[in-house]
Motif scaffolding. Structure first.
Motif, PDB file in Angstrom:
ATOM      1  N   ASP A 238      38.168  41.200  34.600  1.00  7.27           N
ATOM      2  CA  ASP A 238      39.221  41.985  33.949  1.00  7.27           C
ATOM      3  C   ASP A 238      39.909  42.873  34.994  1.00  7.27           C
ATOM      4  N   PRO A 239      40.943  42.350  35.691  1.00 12.46           N
ATOM      5  CA  PRO A 239      41.621  43.130  36.733  1.00 12.46           C
ATOM      6  C   PRO A 239      42.232  44.430  36.218  1.00 12.46           C
TER       7      PRO A 239
ATOM      8  N   VAL B 123      42.141  41.114  44.296  1.00  7.90           N
ATOM      9  CA  VAL B 123      41.575  39.840  43.850  1.00  7.90           C
ATOM     10  C   VAL B 123      41.320  38.927  45.052  1.00  7.90           C
TER      11      VAL B 123
ATOM     12  N   TYR C  74      32.420  46.001  38.130  1.00  6.33           N
ATOM     13  CA  TYR C  74      33.537  45.350  37.448  1.00  6.33           C
ATOM     14  C   TYR C  74      33.813  43.941  37.970  1.00  6.33           C
ATOM     15  N   THR C  75      32.988  43.445  38.882  1.00  7.98           N
ATOM     16  CA  THR C  75      33.167  42.100  39.419  1.00  7.98           C
ATOM     17  C   THR C  75      31.884  41.298  39.268  1.00  7.98           C
TER      18      THR C  75
ATOM     19  N   ARG D 178      33.425  37.253  45.416  1.00 10.91           N
ATOM     20  CA  ARG D 178      33.352  37.880  44.093  1.00 10.91           C
ATOM     21  C   ARG D 178      34.672  37.667  43.346  1.00 10.91           C
ATOM     22  N   SER D 179      34.589  37.681  42.027  1.00 11.98           N
ATOM     23  CA  SER D 179      35.767  37.546  41.175  1.00 11.98           C
ATOM     24  C   SER D 179      35.821  38.712  40.201  1.00 11.98           C
ATOM     25  N   ILE D 180      37.006  38.917  39.601  1.00 12.11           N
ATOM     26  CA  ILE D 180      37.241  40.051  38.703  1.00 12.11           C
ATOM     27  C   ILE D 180      37.527  39.522  37.303  1.00 12.11           C
TER      28      ILE D 180
ATOM     29  N   MET E  58      46.620  44.903  42.574  1.00 16.07           N
ATOM     30  CA  MET E  58      45.461  44.149  42.124  1.00 16.07           C
ATOM     31  C   MET E  58      45.411  42.715  42.666  1.00 16.07           C
TER      32      MET E  58
ATOM     33  N   LEU F 298      38.408  40.307  47.316  1.00 21.84           N
ATOM     34  CA  LEU F 298      37.092  40.091  46.720  1.00 21.84           C
ATOM     35  C   LEU F 298      36.718  38.611  46.705  1.00 21.84           C
TER      36      LEU F 298
ATOM     37  N   ILE G 127      33.345  48.861  41.964  1.00 16.85           N
ATOM     38  CA  ILE G 127      33.859  47.509  42.197  1.00 16.85           C
ATOM     39  C   ILE G 127      32.783  46.468  41.899  1.00 16.85           C
TER      40      ILE G 127
ATOM     41  N   LEU H 267      39.483  47.049  35.997  1.00 17.73           N
ATOM     42  CA  LEU H 267      39.101  47.498  37.338  1.00 17.73           C
ATOM     43  C   LEU H 267      40.172  48.405  37.924  1.00 17.73           C
TER      44      LEU H 267
END
Length: 209
Positions: A159-160, A147, A202-203, A155-157, A143, A150, A199, A163
Motif C-alpha cells: 500500500d504505497p 517503490v 509497511y513493506t 522488497r515491495s510495498i 513514491m 525498495l 518502512i 507508506l
C-alpha cells in the motif's frame, strides 16, 4: 543585438518573483507567518507593494508558491540520490534510509513556518484542500522512486499511499525532536532507526518463485 522587449519582461517578472520568494522564508521565520506583512517581504526583496501584487494575490498564495518550489527541489534531490545509487548500494532498508534521508533535511526555519501555515490552513477549509492536493502530488512524485529503490533491495510495498502518509508523519515528528535537541546525536540515530522500522513494517520481502 538588443534583447526583444517581449523577452525582457518575462525575465524581469521571473526575477522579481524569485526574489520575493527568497525574501519570504526569512521574514516568515523571524516574524511568524501570522505577523508578517507584504511590506516586510517587499522591503527584504527590494521591491514595492505593486511588484508583490503583480505576482501574488496574497501571502497565502506566496507561501504556497514557496512550498511548491521547495517541494520540487526536494523531489529533484531525491531523484538525484536515486540516480547515483547502484544495486550494490542497497542490500537492505537501512542502506536506502542512509542514502535518501540526507536529501530530506531537517530545516529549522522551514519547520517553524510550515507548522504555522498548517495551523492557519486548518482554519480555512479551501486553503486546506489546496494543501492536501499538493501534498498528494508530492507523494505521487516521490513514491514511485521509493517503490523502485525498495524493489532493488528485494522488497515491495502493498500500500504505497499508506507508506507515504506514514513517512510524512514520521518526518514531521522526528524533525521536531531533532530541532528541540539538536546537539544530541542519539536523536538523529533514532530518527534513522524509526524510518527503517516504519518502512520495514509497511513493506514485504520478495521471494523468488
Amino acid at each position: 543585438m538588443t534583447e526583444p522587449k517581449t523577452e525582457r519582461v518575462p525575465r524581469r517578472r521571473a526575477e522579481t518573483r524569485r526574489r520575493l520568494l527568497d525574501a519570504a522564508l526569512p521574514v516568515f521565520a523571524e516574524e511568524g507567518f501570522g505577523r508578517s506583512t507584504v511590506e516586510q517581504i517587499c522591503e527584504r526583496a527590494g521591491y514595492t507593494r505593486g511588484a508583490f501584487y503583480s505576482n501574488f494575490a496574497s501571502l497565502d498564495e506566496l507561501f504556497l508558491a514557496m512550498w511548491e518550489r521547495r517541494s520540487a527541489a526536494m523531489t529533484e534531490a531525491v531523484r538525484a540520490t536515486f540516480d547515483e545509487l547502484t544495486a550494490t548500494d542497497l542490500p537492505d532498508v537501512r542502506a536506502i534510509v542512509k542514502h535518501v534521508l540526507p536529501a530530506i533535511p531537517v530545516d529549522d526555519a522551514w519547520f517553524r513556518v510550515s507548522a504555522e501555515f498548517t495551523a492557519h490552513a486548518l482554519r480555512n477549509p479551501s486553503l486546506l484542500r489546496v494543501m492536501t492536493a499538493r501534498e498528494d502530488a508530492i507523494a505521487e512524485a516521490l513514491m514511485p522512486l521509493m517503490v523502485d529503490l525498495l524493489a532493488r533491495a528485494g522488497r515491495s510495498i502493498p500500500d504505497p499511499v499508506a507508506l507515504g502518509q506514514a513517512l510524512v508523519a514520521l518526518h514531521d515528528g522526528t524533525s521536531a525532536q531533532c530541532l528541540v535537541d539538536p546537539a544530541n546525536p542519539l536523536v538523529r540515530q533514532r530518527r534513522e532507526d524509526l524510518f527503517v522500522r516504519v518502512i520495514t513494517a509497511y513493506t514485504k520481502e520478495n521471494h523468488d518463485d
